[in-house]
Enzyme design. Structure first.
Site, PDB file in Angstrom:
ATOM      1  N   ILE A   1      -1.810  -7.367  14.120  1.00 41.43           N
ATOM      2  CA  ILE A   1      -0.706  -7.172  15.075  1.00 41.43           C
ATOM      3  C   ILE A   1      -1.176  -6.325  16.258  1.00 41.43           C
ATOM      4  O   ILE A   1      -0.954  -6.655  17.425  1.00 41.43           O
ATOM      5  CB  ILE A   1       0.487  -6.493  14.361  1.00 41.43           C
ATOM      6  CG1 ILE A   1       0.919  -7.353  13.180  1.00 41.43           C
ATOM      7  CG2 ILE A   1       1.643  -6.240  15.327  1.00 41.43           C
ATOM      8  CD1 ILE A   1       1.783  -6.635  12.151  1.00 41.43           C
TER       9      ILE A   1
ATOM     10  N   PHE B   1      -3.429   3.578  14.702  1.00 37.68           N
ATOM     11  CA  PHE B   1      -3.657   4.635  13.718  1.00 37.68           C
ATOM     12  C   PHE B   1      -4.780   4.155  12.794  1.00 37.68           C
ATOM     13  O   PHE B   1      -4.957   2.936  12.606  1.00 37.68           O
ATOM     14  CB  PHE B   1      -2.395   4.877  12.884  1.00 37.68           C
ATOM     15  CG  PHE B   1      -1.548   6.020  13.376  1.00 37.68           C
ATOM     16  CD1 PHE B   1      -0.873   5.928  14.585  1.00 37.68           C
ATOM     17  CD2 PHE B   1      -1.422   7.191  12.629  1.00 37.68           C
ATOM     18  CE1 PHE B   1      -0.088   6.984  15.044  1.00 37.68           C
ATOM     19  CE2 PHE B   1      -0.650   8.252  13.067  1.00 37.68           C
ATOM     20  CZ  PHE B   1       0.026   8.150  14.277  1.00 37.68           C
TER      21      PHE B   1
ATOM     22  N   ASN C   1       0.852  -1.201   0.000  1.00 41.14           N
ATOM     23  CA  ASN C   1       0.000   0.000   0.000  1.00 41.14           C
ATOM     24  C   ASN C   1       0.876   1.234   0.000  1.00 41.14           C
ATOM     25  O   ASN C   1       2.094   1.123  -0.073  1.00 41.14           O
ATOM     26  CB  ASN C   1      -0.956  -0.042   1.189  1.00 41.14           C
ATOM     27  CG  ASN C   1      -0.177  -0.259   2.443  1.00 41.14           C
ATOM     28  OD1 ASN C   1       0.787   0.440   2.675  1.00 41.14           O
ATOM     29  ND2 ASN C   1      -0.549  -1.246   3.233  1.00 41.14           N
TER      30      ASN C   1
ATOM     31  N   LYS D   1       8.530 -16.442 -11.226  1.00 39.15           N
ATOM     32  CA  LYS D   1       7.759 -15.312 -11.729  1.00 39.15           C
ATOM     33  C   LYS D   1       6.533 -15.827 -12.495  1.00 39.15           C
ATOM     34  O   LYS D   1       6.678 -16.693 -13.383  1.00 39.15           O
ATOM     35  CB  LYS D   1       8.640 -14.466 -12.652  1.00 39.15           C
ATOM     36  CG  LYS D   1       7.979 -13.209 -13.122  1.00 39.15           C
ATOM     37  CD  LYS D   1       8.903 -12.375 -13.993  1.00 39.15           C
ATOM     38  CE  LYS D   1       8.150 -11.192 -14.552  1.00 39.15           C
ATOM     39  NZ  LYS D   1       8.932 -10.467 -15.537  1.00 39.15           N
TER      40      LYS D   1
ATOM     41  N   ASP E   1      -4.020  -6.214   5.011  1.00 39.57           N
ATOM     42  CA  ASP E   1      -4.991  -7.057   5.710  1.00 39.57           C
ATOM     43  C   ASP E   1      -4.984  -8.489   5.167  1.00 39.57           C
ATOM     44  O   ASP E   1      -5.347  -9.421   5.870  1.00 39.57           O
ATOM     45  CB  ASP E   1      -6.394  -6.457   5.577  1.00 39.57           C
ATOM     46  CG  ASP E   1      -6.535  -5.212   6.438  1.00 39.57           C
ATOM     47  OD1 ASP E   1      -6.037  -5.241   7.582  1.00 39.57           O
ATOM     48  OD2 ASP E   1      -7.111  -4.213   5.967  1.00 39.57           O
TER      49      ASP E   1
END
Ligand code: PMT
Length: 405
Positions: free
Chosen positions: A307, A323, A210, A289, A279
């Site tokens: 966590i 957060f 992200n 690959k 998540d």
């Protein structure tokens, strides 16, 4: 160079016998190359003349809210905005009470309400007045509003009594203003912080991740170090320079982050989860690959461990702060996370066109507990991290003092 150099310091002088020390305070601040302006209450003029303070500061002294000549020059709102620091020295019991009540019935109280600069007060009064429950309650209110209370000292008082209530020495006031406001608030406290993104491999060259850069988490780690904490930073991949003084553990995946946090958490007093943890992760990462072929492909994902929730659920776990980056209903969604994960505090940042926290040097934070919320405003991540650490330290100490009694 002094951290006060070129800083705008507004010195407020109230009507107590210690007002004679204000001239020395102004002189010492000017020695540090601060630009000083003085505002007096009417009562202060009984103890020291405006001319003396004008001579040492090099600027006209103000004492009246409705002085049309002064308002035409630098109006009281401009003066409130001009200040980088406001220090009231001496601060009498009466002035402290008016400040705690939020009154704006003279120039100095109005400036204190209108400024966004850090506010410090150096109380000076008779020892019985200082000990009075009314004064104690007022000081408590001001401390909770982040007003820095400098002193008082103990010793022989002007009234002939001996005890606590003397204004601290001007040199000590200058040293306090020179320090970061958060200095020492986490002295002796061990803090584990997660930062940055996690990286969940799909194959050797691709991953799910992200937008987190690590800037917010690293700023929180720096502020905690400045505040005296022993900081362990568990970081996902980031290009940011690690904060000097932190013990860094670099990880990639959520599972690695969890394992590292678990190995460090038993001795931690506070845990702050700033990381943007994926998540989900691919059920299986291909060893080779993956070849391009079909127009669309399906990925099977599995939930990653939470966590933060696992730290909060520990018996005798640390004070836990999360957060939350939210695109809508920021306050409600963040508070839901606080309650669902059993946290002490959660820090919300909205992801909107006005505030995109990912990778930016700026952010807008809201600190939330089960019942209340505090808007820390929009600022640089490092300034916000300092404010946040002061608040976390205050909540942490409050929780411990309740548990200890
Ligand atoms: O790194 P920057 O570019 O400076 O950006 C900072 C930031 C926007 C990433 C940061 O300020 C922030 O908001 N981090 C939390 C992002 C988020 O929305 O997390 P969440 O809602 O998915 O999770 C809530 C909390 O649970 C977070 O404290 C997170 O660390 C924690 N969590 C989430 C999932 C999981 N599996 N484990 C966790 O510990």
């Amino acid at each position: 160079m002094s951290s006060l150099a070129r800083k705008h310091v507004l010195v407020g002088v109230t009507g107590g016998i210690a007002a004679y020390k204000s001239a020395e305070l102004v002189r010492r601040l000017v020695d540090q190359e601060a630009i000083v302006r003085v505002v007096m209450t009417r009562a202060a003029r009984e103890f020291i003349t405006p001319l003396t303070l004008q001579a040492v500061s090099g600027h006209p002294v103000r004492d009246a809210l409705l002085d049309s000549q002064a308002e035409a020059g630098m109006g009281h709102i401009e003066l409130a905005r001009w200040a980088d620091h406001v220090i009231i020295a001496p601060a009498t019991a009466d002035f402290i009470a008016r400040l705690a009540a939020g009154l704006a019935n003279d120039l100095l109280t109005t400036l204190c309400l209108a400024t966004e600069a850090p506010l410090s007060v150096a109380p000076a009064m008779n020892r019985v007045m200082w000990d009075h429950p009314a004064t104690r309650a007022n000081i408590d209110i001001l401390s909770r509003r982040n007003v820095h209370i400098l002193g008082p000292d103990s010793g022989l008082q002007a009234c002939g009594e001996t005890g606590e209530g003397r204004m601290i020495a001007p040199t000590d006031i200058v040293s306090c203003l020179n320090e970061t406001p958060s200095t020492g608030v986490l002295q002796g406290v061990r803090v584990v912080i997660t930062a940055g993104p996690t990286w969940e491999p799909l194959d050797p060259v691709r991953a799910l991740t992200n937008h987190s850069s690590g800037k917010m988490g690293y700023a929180v780690a720096s502020a905690a170090i400045e505040a005296g904490a022993d900081v362990i930073l568990v970081s996902g991949p980031s290009f940011e320079l690690p904060p000097p003084g932190a013990t860094i553990h670099s990880v990639k995946t959520a599972n690695e982050m969890l394992a590292k946090v678990e190995s460090q958490i038993a001795s931690a007093n506070i845990f702050i989860g700033v990381a943007a943890v994926s998540d989900y992760r691919p059920v299986e990462a291909s060893r080779k690959k993956l070849k391009k072929g079909q127009e669309t492909i399906r990925l099977d994902l599995v939930r990653n461990p939470d966590i933060l929730a696992s730290v909060a659920a520990r018996a005798d776990g640390p004070f836990t702060v999360g957060f939350a980056a939210e695109t809508e209903a920021t306050l409600n969604n963040a508070r839901e996370k606080l309650l669902a994960k059993g946290l002490d505090l959660i820090v919300a940042n909205s992801v909107t066109s006005d505030n995109n926290p990912f990778g930016s040097d700026h952010n807008h934070l809201l600190l939330i507990d089960a019942k209340s919320d505090l808007d820390l405003g929009r600022d640089t991540k490092s300034a916000l991290a300092q404010k946040l650490i002061i608040e976390i330290a205050r909540h942490y100490r409050a929780k411990h003092s309740t548990q200890d009694t």
